[in-house]
Design an enzyme around this catalytic site. Structure first.
Site, mmCIF file in Angstrom:
data_model
loop_
_atom_site.group_PDB
_atom_site.id
_atom_site.type_symbol
_atom_site.label_atom_id
_atom_site.label_comp_id
_atom_site.label_asym_id
_atom_site.label_seq_id
_atom_site.Cartn_x
_atom_site.Cartn_y
_atom_site.Cartn_z
ATOM 1 N N GLU A 147 0.897 -1.082 0.055
ATOM 2 C CA GLU A 147 0.006 0.069 -0.004
ATOM 3 C C GLU A 147 0.827 1.189 -0.227
ATOM 4 O O GLU A 147 1.895 1.194 0.356
ATOM 5 C CB GLU A 147 -0.997 -0.146 1.149
ATOM 6 N N CYS A 155 3.623 8.360 0.682
ATOM 7 C CA CYS A 155 4.236 7.664 1.692
ATOM 8 C C CYS A 155 4.244 6.239 1.175
ATOM 9 O O CYS A 155 3.409 5.486 0.714
ATOM 10 C CB CYS A 155 3.041 7.563 2.855
ATOM 11 N N CYS A 159 5.937 -6.646 7.460
ATOM 12 C CA CYS A 159 7.206 -5.867 8.222
ATOM 13 C C CYS A 159 7.450 -6.969 9.268
ATOM 14 O O CYS A 159 6.565 -7.472 10.127
ATOM 15 C CB CYS A 159 6.639 -4.633 8.887
ATOM 16 N N CYS A 185 0.342 -2.110 15.276
ATOM 17 C CA CYS A 185 0.199 -1.780 13.958
ATOM 18 C C CYS A 185 -0.215 -2.819 12.921
ATOM 19 O O CYS A 185 -0.002 -3.943 13.306
ATOM 20 C CB CYS A 185 1.588 -1.629 13.430
HETATM 21 S S1 SF4 Z 1 4.980 0.351 13.161
HETATM 22 FE FE1 SF4 Z 1 6.383 -1.130 13.370
HETATM 23 S S2 SF4 Z 1 5.510 -2.902 12.662
HETATM 24 FE FE2 SF4 Z 1 4.492 -1.119 11.765
HETATM 25 S S3 SF4 Z 1 5.512 -1.043 9.778
HETATM 26 FE FE3 SF4 Z 1 6.561 0.271 11.418
HETATM 27 S S4 SF4 Z 1 8.188 -0.939 12.236
HETATM 28 FE FE4 SF4 Z 1 6.705 -2.148 11.097
#
Ligand code: SF4
Length: 357
Positions: free
Chosen positions: A95, A112, A119, A126
């Protein structure tokens, strides 16, 4: 030629493009022409390169490709923030969010971009972290997010304008510092005045605290902004919110940030997501003042955007103002981030490409 064997031109710098074209028996100046077509003109086929000889266009069509990610879906928020679901060559999806610099949405945009598919850090608040990790993105796939989004945006807005995107933040899916070499390559490409031409001062790189990446970035001495996702000011809480803190606790992270500031002379931004009942007490404010006040730094406060399936809650406006006041009175430079795109789950921490997998 089989599509897998084609030479990928997206991501090549001028020198690499020149080498490739020389191998086809072409004069040097062709590289600048083709580079301009790729990065400035938003074309979708070699046949649109009108100042390139027809036999070369046919040769390129047969043997090369420019894999600009396809926009599979898009959502537009009430404030004209747009979220694009983009598909890479191998069908992986990420995204990308476009945030207009005015609310009418026809002016200039900040993009962005994502640096990984999913991740591996797993921050507990998150959506991306909750969706797991698949792979790192290549630099051309990061640049491709800009080109694919810009092309789609120009089409939607019925504008022919290669300056629609003026700012880039590496705050989408993924931890950029875990993919720092490809990120650095992409910055070079984004920055090139013969192509996308976005200045380093218009680029922000964020990290959850990957210390090796911060040190690596410092050594590059770029003019980009470094943003640290802080979110907690004691190790006990930060360990719970951002598992990476167990590897690089606050003492080590702050040493790396101090090194970065000293080495580059650049002001750093600390991002702080405000979670109701978790990290907004007076003790949290006092700990933050102690950590940040000695540094050349700003604090960016972000009210949490709730994610379905996760337990965290957004604070009330009065809680936000009280926390902000404590920090300002403590002598910190604080900004409250304006809310953008939360109604389409495009806000900070909400990206997951989840429904489309
Ligand atoms: S907030 Fe943490 S889990 Fe989410 S994309 Fe950023 S580093 Fe990765």
């Amino acid at each position: 030629m089989n599509k897998e064997n084609k030479t990928e031109l997206l991501g090549m710098n001028i020198a690499e493009l020149e080498k490739y074209l020389l191998s086809l028996g072409q004069p040097r100046f062709r590289s600048k022409q083709i580079y301009g077509w790729i990065y400035r003109k938003d074309i979708s086929s070699f046949y649109e390169m009108s100042d390139i000889p027809r036999d070369l266009r046919e040769n390129l069509d047969e043997n090369a490709e420019i894999s600009i990610p396809r926009v599979l879906k898009q959502r537009v928020a009430n404030d004209n923030t747009r979220k694009f679901l983009l598909e890479m060559k191998d069908k992986k999806k990420v995204e990308t969010v476009l945030i207009p610099q005015n609310r009418e949405g026809n002016d200039r945009y900040t993009i962005c971009i994502s640096t990984q598919v999913g991740c591996p850090i797993g921050c507990v608040f998150c959506a991306t972290g909750a969706s797991g990790f698949q792979r790192n993105l290549k630099s051309y796939e990061m640049v491709g997010q800009i080109l694919g989004s810009r092309r789609e945006l120009a089409k939607r807005l019925k504008l022919q304008d290669n300056q629609l995107i003026t700012n880039v933040v590496y705050m989408g899916m993924g931890e950029p510092m875990l993919n720092i070499e490809e990120v650095l390559k992409s910055i070079n490409m984004i920055n090139d005045h013969r192509g996308i031409n976005i200045g380093q001062r218009h680029i922000t790189l964020s990290t959850a605290g990957e210390v090796k990446g911060i040190q690596r970035l410092a050594r590059e001495k770029l003019q980009v902004t470094l943003a640290i996702s802080l979110h907690a000011c004691n190790n006990q809480l930060r360990n719970q919110l951002i598992p990476l803190n167990r590897k690089y606790p606050l003492e080590i992270l702050m040493q790396a940030v101090a090194y970065y500031i000293e080495y580059t002379g650049r002001r750093v931004t600390f991002e702080y997501i405000m979670l109701d009942g978790v990290n907004m007490g007076l003790n949290d404010a006092q700990a933050m003042i102690k950590l940040i006040k000695p540094l050349l730094a700003n604090v960016n406060l972000i009210p949490y955007n709730e994610v379905n399936g996760l337990d965290f809650k957004r604070p009330t406006p009065s809680q936000i103002m009280r926390f902000n006041k404590w920090l300002v009175e403590g002598g910190l430079n604080v900004t409250l981030r304006e809310e953008r795109g939360a109604d389409i789950e495009a806000a900070c921490g909400q990206l997951a490409a989840k429904r489309e997998r």
